[in-house]
Design an enzyme around this catalytic site. Structure first.
Site, mmCIF file in Angstrom:
data_model
loop_
_atom_site.group_PDB
_atom_site.id
_atom_site.type_symbol
_atom_site.label_atom_id
_atom_site.label_comp_id
_atom_site.label_asym_id
_atom_site.label_seq_id
_atom_site.Cartn_x
_atom_site.Cartn_y
_atom_site.Cartn_z
ATOM 1 C CB SER A 133 -9.251 6.406 4.461
ATOM 2 O OG SER A 133 -10.168 6.137 5.466
ATOM 3 C CB THR A 134 -4.394 8.888 2.733
ATOM 4 O OG1 THR A 134 -3.999 9.128 4.068
ATOM 5 C CG2 THR A 134 -5.261 10.035 2.255
#
Lengths: 591, 119
Positions: free
Chosen positions: A292-293
């Site tokens: 998700s970064t």
């Protein structure tokens, strides 16, 4: 004139004597005198020319060509042997010596010239008590003309050997590379072989510069920050029983890498004993699906292309089914989410839909602009290329929006986040010290407005979203969690995670990007069994910021009131065995 | 005539002595220079070794260990301040017998744990 000649006796007069009073010279005498004069003039001219030549050369040497004459003189005159050329030092940004060459003394023997094997052996034993007497006797009575007694002894031992004055025992000077900080900087500095050739890290990348110039090479690293990152990372690895971890601090304004740690690490003095896993630099050689970064880039991209506005809503209630894959959210939402909430709550469904609205072509272009599709740029021998699908299909577009199906190094990620945070200007990361007024090439990746929006969103992740554990009291930290399922031989594994957190701090005037990731952490009671980025990696970042912030003189701000506990989000994505295989292969290659 | 010969002879003699002196002077200086160079080389080698040792002794982990018994702790951000964050300075109150010093800031207490002295 005539009178003077009269007074001179002819030098070669045959049978004649020079008598005073002899008036005139005639006949044979006169002839002889003329011959003599001619010869005299001839010889005189010759000598004159010779002396003029010498004079001219002297003039030339002394005044015209003085420097080359001086060099020649320096070479030939006897002022002792030239100093041993040592490989240049490598120092950190404050001058702490990370690698240096010292002269060591190796003791050898010429058995043919040894007088009294027993006496010599006892003498050597008195200097090196750990030597075996029997082996020493054996060595000294060999037929060879050369045996090593002790390589790289201390200078004190060398003095004692000299004082003993043993026949047939000699000492040779050798260069030895020393790394005072040992494992702490091993992955950055690297190491070199016995002949002083760099074989890894900066030692290899700057091999030529280190062996030709004598002034130290100044890196951007700060050993103190390095120690802080290593300590925080190591304690998290121990707590969550992870197999490894990576952490780095990047200066947003200059692109300098302040600290970069990959664990497990190794002792550069004992490289032969190091395992291939510990030699592996996760920060630049390991490529990982960062999870998700990547939503930082997805949201920034959609905002920058003007495809969405922060308030636009996306329906995230139902999982997306596409062929055999299903994109789900960890916590199903019962209401449509705004673009801002998709980011803060880390919705995969929402991110995938946003990415589809932007389109695959523009997505690829955007990631290329961020440098996420090219080899990592850093002054290390160990550099990896990212892995991404050759065919950019809609499913790729969707999974890449939340960081699956594309694998990059931690340095890639940190550098791209720094670009978004630096008012939208991307700077090439570097391991070499840059001066604040050095001009560096920058590339605009997003507009200043989008940059500000992203910083605001990242702050909200830490304030109210998944990254609360990164909230360092006194500092305003912004960031994004990432929890990726690791690619393995048999596709993705639910239980094998790569949990990471990327932070920007302070968000109001970004100075540093801090990235921490743990490889296969296991949740414990304190984290309610979770091993996600928000639970295991965010606290590492907080720890690093709490300790490094004051060190760099970053002023605290009034503490914000604490908020509710965080909500965890996990992701799934299609298999990418290639990632697993690529990392294994790289590990093997480093052996 | 004789005088000029004598003069030349004298000049020759002087030059010979001069040359001789210069040559030996140069040799002496060269050997001194060699000695100094050798010494400076040795000193430089020693400095290199000492520098390496100094850095080895300054490993952050070791310093933290050494600081523990002294009660030293890492700097925390609430120990930082700028001039802007200092409280405003008040003028001293008018002189009078009852005037007490005004406390403008909470008393500064250093964040140092009192370490038990070992041994």
């Amino acid at each position: 004139m005539m009178r003077r000649i009269k007074a001179i006796c002819p030098p070669f007069a045959v049978g004649g004597r020079c008598r005073p009073g002899q008036g005139r010279l005639e006949g044979i005498h006169k002839e002889a005198l003329d011959t003599g004069r001619t010869r005299l003039v001839f010889a005189g001219t010759l000598f004159l020319l010779a002396f003029m030549a010498i004079g001219a050369r002297l003039f030339d040497l002394a005044l015209v060509d003085a420097s080359s004459a001086r060099r020649h003189a320096d070479r030939t005159r006897n002022v002792g042997p030239a100093p041993m050329h040592l490989r240049a030092d490598i120092v950190d940004r404050n001058g702490a010596v990370l690698a240096t060459s010292v002269i060591s003394y190796s003791v050898f023997a010429d058995p043919a010239r040894v007088i009294g094997v027993e006496r010599t052996a006892l003498g050597l034993k008195s200097v090196f008590p750990d030597l075996d007497l029997a082996a020493l006797r054996n060595k000294l009575s060999q037929r060879r003309r050369f045996v090593w007694i002790r390589r790289r002894a201390a200078p004190a031992a060398y003095q004692r050997i000299l004082r003993l004055g043993l026949a047939g025992i000699g000492v040779r000077k050798e260069e030895r590379r020393v790394f005072p900080y040992g494992a702490l900087t091993a992955h950055i500095v690297g190491f070199s072989n016995v002949d002083g050739r760099g074989l890894a890290g900066v030692e290899q990348y700057f091999n030529r510069r280190l062996s030709t110039r004598s002034d130290p090479l100044r890196l951007s690293i700060d050993v103190r920050a390095q120690a802080i990152v290593k300590k925080a990372l190591q304690s998290a690895i121990d707590t969550f029983r992870a197999i490894g971890g990576a952490g780095l601090i990047l200066d947003i304004k200059t692109g300098e890498v302040i600290a970069m740690v990959s664990l497990p690490d190794y002792d550069p003095h004992a490289v032969a004993q190091a395992t291939s896993k510990s030699r592996f630099n996760r920060n630049t050689l390991g490529v990982y699906e960062m999870g998700s970064t990547f939503k930082v880039f997805n949201t920034a991209m959609a905002l920058d292309y003007g495809v969405v506005k922060l308030g636009d809503k996306y329906d995230v209630r139902k999982p997306i089914k596409i062929s055999r894959f299903e994109i789900r959210d960890f916590h199903a939402e019962r209401h449509p989410l705004t673009v801002a909430d998709v980011f803060v709550k880390s919705s995969n469904i929402g991110s995938a839909k946003i990415a589809l609205d932007v389109g695959g072509v523009r997505q690829k272009q955007f990631l290329k602009r961020l440098g996420l599709l090219d080899e990592v740029q850093l002054e290390l021998a160990e550099r990896a290329r990212p892995l991404f699908p050759r065919e950019w299909r809609p499913i790729s577009t969707m999974t890449i929006s939340f960081g699956h199906g594309i694998a990059v190094t931690p340095v890639h990620l940190a550098s791209a986040v720094a670009g978004v945070a630096n008012n939208g200007l991307l700077i090439r990361p570097t391991l070499v010290r840059r001066h604040p007024d050095d001009r560096v090439a920058v590339r605009r990746v997003v507009s200043p407005r989008v940059s500000a929006q992203m910083l605001d969103l990242m702050r909200r992740v830490v304030e109210t979203g998944t990254g609360k554990n990164a909230d360092a009291p006194g500092y305003r930290v912004g960031g994004k969690t990432g929890t990726a399922e690791k690619a393995s031989r048999r596709g993705y594994r639910r239980k094998r995670l790569l949990s990471s957190f990327v932070a920007v701090f302070p968000v109001d005037a970004p100075r540093f990007v801090v990235l921490a990731s743990l490889d296969e952490p296991k949740g414990n009671k304190k984290t309610h069994g979770y091993a996600t980025g928000g639970w295991v990696a965010a606290p590492i970042v907080r720890e690093i910021i709490m300790r490094a912030g004051p060190m760099f003189g970053i002023q605290p701000e009034p503490a914000a009131p604490n908020a509710k506990p965080s909500m965890m989000v996990a992701e799934t994505a299609p298999p990418a065995r290639a990632v697993y295989r690529a990392n294994r292969r790289r590990e093997r290659e480093r052996r | 005539m004789k005088l000029s010969n004598l003069l030349w002879l004298a000049i020759l003699g002087l030059m010979l002595t001069g040359l001789f002196q210069v040559k030996y002077e140069v040799q002496k200086l060269e050997s001194t220079l060699a000695g100094i160079r050798k010494q400076s080389r040795e000193v430089r080698e020693t400095i290199g070794i000492l520098n390496a040792e100094w850095n080895y002794l300054n490993r952050p982990g070791r310093l933290a260990q050494l600081g523990k018994p002294l009660g030293l702790e890492p700097v925390s951000n609430d120990q930082l301040a700028t001039f802007a964050t200092l409280p405003e300075r008040f003028d001293p109150p008018p002189a009078g017998p009852a005037a007490k010093p005004v406390e403008v800031a909470p008393k500064f207490t250093p964040r140092i744990k009192r370490g038990r002295a070992r041994r």
